[in-house]
Design a protein around this motif. Structure first.
Motif, PDB file in Angstrom:
ATOM      1  N   LYS A 278       0.816  -1.222  -0.014  1.00 55.19           N
ATOM      2  CA  LYS A 278       0.194  -0.063   0.052  1.00 55.19           C
ATOM      3  C   LYS A 278       0.899   1.374  -0.085  1.00 55.19           C
ATOM      4  O   LYS A 278       1.865   1.330   0.856  1.00 55.19           O
ATOM      5  CB  LYS A 278      -0.853   0.026   1.269  1.00 55.19           C
ATOM      6  CG  LYS A 278      -1.710  -1.181   1.141  1.00 55.19           C
ATOM      7  CD  LYS A 278      -2.969  -0.872   2.423  1.00 55.19           C
ATOM      8  CE  LYS A 278      -3.872  -2.066   2.280  1.00 55.19           C
ATOM      9  NZ  LYS A 278      -4.954  -1.900   3.714  1.00 55.19           N
ATOM     10  N   LYS A 279       0.445   2.236  -0.818  1.00 51.26           N
ATOM     11  CA  LYS A 279       1.267   3.478  -1.104  1.00 51.26           C
ATOM     12  C   LYS A 279       0.584   4.410   0.416  1.00 51.26           C
ATOM     13  O   LYS A 279      -0.527   4.549   0.432  1.00 51.26           O
ATOM     14  CB  LYS A 279       1.108   4.157  -2.237  1.00 51.26           C
ATOM     15  CG  LYS A 279       1.739   3.246  -3.568  1.00 51.26           C
ATOM     16  CD  LYS A 279       1.580   4.215  -4.846  1.00 51.26           C
ATOM     17  CE  LYS A 279       2.207   3.506  -5.909  1.00 51.26           C
ATOM     18  NZ  LYS A 279       2.157   3.960  -7.198  1.00 51.26           N
ATOM     19  N   SER A 280       1.709   5.145   0.907  1.00 48.91           N
ATOM     20  CA  SER A 280       1.290   5.941   1.779  1.00 48.91           C
ATOM     21  C   SER A 280       0.846   7.375   1.254  1.00 48.91           C
ATOM     22  O   SER A 280       1.234   7.610   0.372  1.00 48.91           O
ATOM     23  CB  SER A 280       2.383   6.442   2.872  1.00 48.91           C
ATOM     24  OG  SER A 280       3.508   6.699   2.318  1.00 48.91           O
ATOM     25  N   SER A 281      -0.312   7.874   1.926  1.00 41.85           N
ATOM     26  CA  SER A 281      -0.830   9.032   1.449  1.00 41.85           C
ATOM     27  C   SER A 281       0.153  10.137   1.694  1.00 41.85           C
ATOM     28  O   SER A 281       0.944  10.187   2.514  1.00 41.85           O
ATOM     29  CB  SER A 281      -2.248   9.089   2.043  1.00 41.85           C
ATOM     30  OG  SER A 281      -2.045   9.509   3.317  1.00 41.85           O
ATOM     31  N   PRO A 282      -0.211  11.301   0.617  1.00 44.88           N
ATOM     32  CA  PRO A 282       0.534  12.468   0.874  1.00 44.88           C
ATOM     33  C   PRO A 282       0.464  13.182   2.443  1.00 44.88           C
ATOM     34  O   PRO A 282       1.313  13.831   3.105  1.00 44.88           O
ATOM     35  CB  PRO A 282       0.236  13.461  -0.333  1.00 44.88           C
ATOM     36  CG  PRO A 282      -0.430  12.485  -1.161  1.00 44.88           C
ATOM     37  CD  PRO A 282      -0.931  11.338  -0.496  1.00 44.88           C
TER      38      PRO A 282
ATOM     39  N   ASN B 192       2.393  11.162   4.970  1.00 48.87           N
ATOM     40  CA  ASN B 192       3.965  11.735   4.998  1.00 48.87           C
ATOM     41  C   ASN B 192       4.025  13.199   5.463  1.00 48.87           C
ATOM     42  O   ASN B 192       5.256  13.416   6.148  1.00 48.87           O
ATOM     43  CB  ASN B 192       4.410  11.488   3.338  1.00 48.87           C
ATOM     44  CG  ASN B 192       4.450  10.169   2.791  1.00 48.87           C
ATOM     45  OD1 ASN B 192       4.697   9.178   3.540  1.00 48.87           O
ATOM     46  ND2 ASN B 192       4.342   9.921   1.548  1.00 48.87           N
ATOM     47  N   LEU B 193       3.107  13.832   5.076  1.00 47.16           N
ATOM     48  CA  LEU B 193       3.312  15.485   5.895  1.00 47.16           C
ATOM     49  C   LEU B 193       3.113  15.487   6.990  1.00 47.16           C
ATOM     50  O   LEU B 193       4.203  15.950   7.957  1.00 47.16           O
ATOM     51  CB  LEU B 193       2.248  16.327   5.051  1.00 47.16           C
ATOM     52  CG  LEU B 193       2.168  17.606   5.481  1.00 47.16           C
ATOM     53  CD1 LEU B 193       3.596  18.387   5.236  1.00 47.16           C
ATOM     54  CD2 LEU B 193       0.951  18.364   4.864  1.00 47.16           C
ATOM     55  N   PHE B 194       2.365  14.609   7.638  1.00 48.89           N
ATOM     56  CA  PHE B 194       1.962  14.600   9.216  1.00 48.89           C
ATOM     57  C   PHE B 194       3.442  13.914   9.840  1.00 48.89           C
ATOM     58  O   PHE B 194       3.914  14.422  10.826  1.00 48.89           O
ATOM     59  CB  PHE B 194       0.853  13.676   9.355  1.00 48.89           C
ATOM     60  CG  PHE B 194       0.870  13.332  11.092  1.00 48.89           C
ATOM     61  CD1 PHE B 194       0.056  14.475  11.579  1.00 48.89           C
ATOM     62  CD2 PHE B 194       0.991  12.096  11.571  1.00 48.89           C
ATOM     63  CE1 PHE B 194      -0.361  14.288  12.875  1.00 48.89           C
ATOM     64  CE2 PHE B 194       0.768  12.107  12.947  1.00 48.89           C
ATOM     65  CZ  PHE B 194       0.148  13.238  13.665  1.00 48.89           C
ATOM     66  N   LEU B 195       3.986  12.901   9.281  1.00 46.52           N
ATOM     67  CA  LEU B 195       5.316  12.467   9.506  1.00 46.52           C
ATOM     68  C   LEU B 195       6.468  13.354   9.856  1.00 46.52           C
ATOM     69  O   LEU B 195       7.154  13.400  10.782  1.00 46.52           O
ATOM     70  CB  LEU B 195       5.706  11.211   8.991  1.00 46.52           C
ATOM     71  CG  LEU B 195       6.676  10.350   9.341  1.00 46.52           C
ATOM     72  CD1 LEU B 195       6.494   9.680  10.883  1.00 46.52           C
ATOM     73  CD2 LEU B 195       7.149   9.041   8.476  1.00 46.52           C
ATOM     74  N   ILE B 196       6.452  14.120   8.816  1.00 42.14           N
ATOM     75  CA  ILE B 196       7.445  15.301   8.657  1.00 42.14           C
ATOM     76  C   ILE B 196       7.390  16.317   9.698  1.00 42.14           C
ATOM     77  O   ILE B 196       8.206  16.462  10.254  1.00 42.14           O
ATOM     78  CB  ILE B 196       7.554  15.855   7.274  1.00 42.14           C
ATOM     79  CG1 ILE B 196       7.966  14.791   6.170  1.00 42.14           C
ATOM     80  CG2 ILE B 196       8.319  16.985   7.144  1.00 42.14           C
ATOM     81  CD1 ILE B 196       7.889  15.250   4.635  1.00 42.14           C
TER      82      ILE B 196
END
Length: 266
Positions: free
Chosen positions: A3-7, A10-14
């Motif tokens: 499964k591809k992670s949603s943008p 990724n933004l939340f993780l950053i």
């Protein structure tokens, strides 16, 4: 299918990593400030590091911290490994009871643990200093080692032990030739976790340290109370880099252990 992670994820993780690491990098950045304050960067300098390395008293405190951390990690690892093996040998109900008692020490607030040790040492007439700090660090590190080692013991098939005994191995040989090699990754994980907890601990150490003996965490707290000095930034930077080095070493050890395990199975 991966499964591809949603943008958004990724933004939340950053953002989370920025919140966690921004203060650390801010502290590191100003450790090179020639202005002497953290209100503005006046120029690059290494004077704070030079002053830090010339502080003999602080060097002794660093040695105290490292010695306590290494000794407590080593002793707690030995005790924790044999404790985990002992817990594994009990029946399921007894294991759950012992694990509950073990976990209580982990979730208990450090203030309560520190105050308890202070009362204990005071009643026993035990002088506060190196040995009181060492014993306290061993006490709160053992449960961590137990939790690191037990999963590897649960993974180990009982047939391995039976096969070793059928081949004529005694209890000592079963322990040294079968059990310990199998749980080595858990032992290293427990050692490094105990080492990290000892280096990082402040609350318990603050209660049980005595006159003439101090650790880095207590010393940094004392320095911060006297006023903001960029010596603290320089010292914290070195500690942060040392922590990263420990993490890298632990990573390579676990990778090598995992590779050896795969080659053995093949």
């Amino acid at each position: 299918m991966k499964k591809k992670s949603s943008p958004f994820a990724n933004l939340f993780l950053i953002i989370i990593f920025l919140i966690l690491y921004a203060p650390i990098f801010y502290l590191i950045f100003y450790s090179f400030n020639s202005g002497g304050t953290m209100s503005g960067f006046d120029g690059f300098t290494l004077d704070w590091y030079q002053e830090l390395f010339q502080d003999t008293r602080l060097f002794i405190i660093v040695l105290n911290t490292i010695v306590v951390a290494l000794l407590s990690a080593l002793i707690s690892t030995i005790i924790g490994v044999f404790g985990a093996i002992a817990i594994r040998s009990f029946k399921k109900k007894q294991q759950n009871t012992l694990l509950s008692l073990n976990n209580v020490l982990i979730v208990s607030p450090d203030v309560i643990i520190g105050a308890s040790f202070l009362i204990l040492f005071t009643i026993a007439g035990f002088r506060l200093g190196f040995y009181s700090v060492l014993l306290s660090h061993i006490a709160f590190s053992v449960p961590i080692v137990v939790l690191m080692v037990l999963p590897k013991l649960y993974e180990m098939s009982p047939s391995l032990l039976d096969a070793a005994r059928d081949l004529g191995a005694n209890n000592w040989q079963v322990l040294t030739k079968v059990i310990l090699p199998y749980i080595t990754p858990g032992v290293f994980a427990g050692f490094f976790m105990a080492l990290t907890y000892s280096l990082d601990d402040f609350a318990v150490t603050f209660f049980v340290t005595g006159n003439g003996f101090s650790t880095l965490s207590v010393e940094i707290y004392s320095m911060a109370r006297q006023g903001i000095s960029l010596n603290i930034n320089a010292l914290s930077t070195i500690l942060f880099l040392a922590t990263i080095l420990l993490v890298v070493i632990y990573y390579f050890i676990t990778q090598r252990s995992g590779t050896r395990g795969v080659n053995f199975r093949k």
